[in-house]
Write an enzyme that holds these catalytic residues in place. Structure first.
Site, short mmCIF file in Angstrom:
data_model
loop_
_atom_site.label_atom_id
_atom_site.label_comp_id
_atom_site.label_asym_id
_atom_site.label_seq_id
_atom_site.Cartn_x
_atom_site.Cartn_y
_atom_site.Cartn_z
N TYR A 65 0.84 -1.20 0.00
CA TYR A 65 0.00 0.00 0.00
C TYR A 65 0.87 1.24 0.00
O TYR A 65 2.07 1.19 0.28
CB TYR A 65 -0.96 0.01 1.19
CG TYR A 65 -0.31 0.26 2.53
CD1 TYR A 65 -0.10 1.55 3.01
CD2 TYR A 65 0.09 -0.81 3.34
CE1 TYR A 65 0.49 1.78 4.24
CE2 TYR A 65 0.68 -0.60 4.57
CZ TYR A 65 0.88 0.70 5.01
OH TYR A 65 1.48 0.93 6.23
N CYS A 66 0.22 2.35 -0.31
CA CYS A 66 0.94 3.61 -0.43
C CYS A 66 0.07 4.74 0.12
O CYS A 66 -0.60 4.57 1.14
CB CYS A 66 1.31 3.81 -1.90
SG CYS A 66 2.30 5.27 -2.23
#
Length: 220
Positions: free
Chosen positions: A177-178
């Site tokens: 994820y970011c």
């Protein structure tokens, strides 16, 4: 409607908020600010803008009620005014996805070519974490990770992937994820991991959405 009516006055203020959102740099700055409480200098560096230009954008966003700030020694740090700002950005994205052909073309032409698999939902990731079936990978810069992250997530940036592959469990699915739904870092990380033979998928959105959903958060 009279120009001096209360309704017109309200609509004028609503329009000021909409105007503040009407620039790609300001939308990107809001995404960066949502990761923690960065300084003006850090935001300028991350956005590739001058400090002066960044300050102007931040001032406009603060005047529109979208940001709050505090003095930290000689630095000014910014945060979202509240979680409704993040919800507003999410709704803006969804409206554009549904109704703007150019947005659909960009999503199909780049993002879905990078990763055609369905992303992992927050609920699905939480269940896999509870059963120890997944390695969670946070590919944001270290300062954003330290400000808050999914519990147990490893912080490995794109530039570190090759040198730190041994830290990843090849028997686990890896979920990266970011900063948000269209953060390029997570798309590129998943693509890189797959070319190296690992089973990798993306989280459907980013860390800010995870936090606003009331899910567990760790700080480092």
């Amino acid at each position: 409607m009279s120009s001096d009516s209360p309704k017109h006055a309200l609509l004028t203020q609503f329009a000021a908020v909409a105007k503040a959102l009407g620039h790609a740099h300001r939308l990107e700055l809001l995404e960066f600010v949502a990761q923690g409480e960065p300084s003006v200098d850090a935001l300028a560096q991350r956005a590739g803008l001058t400090v002066a230009n960044t300050s102007q954008h931040l001032l406009l966003l603060r005047r529109a009620g979208l940001l709050a700030s505090r003095q930290d020694g000689k630095r000014v740090r910014y945060r979202l005014a509240d979680d409704s700002v993040l919800n507003l950005l999410a709704e803006l994205r969804r409206v554009a996805e549904r109704n703007v052909a150019e947005v659909q073309q960009i999503v199909n032409g780049y993002f879905k070519q990078q990763d055609a698999l369905e992303p992992v939902s927050r609920r699905e990731l939480l269940e896999r974490m509870e059963h120890g079936l997944v390695t969670v990978l946070d590919v944001r810069p270290e300062d954003e990770y330290r400000a808050g992250h999914v519990p147990g997530a490893l912080n490995i940036t794109l530039s570190e992937l090759d040198s730190r592959l041994t830290e990843l469990n090849r028997d686990h699915e890896i979920v990266a994820y970011c900063r948000g739904a269209y953060c390029v870092l997570s798309f590129e990380a998943v693509a890189a991991l797959r070319t190296r033979g690992l089973n990798a998928r993306r989280l459907e959105e980013g860390f800010p959405e995870w936090r606003v959903a009331g899910l567990p958060v760790e700080t480092a």
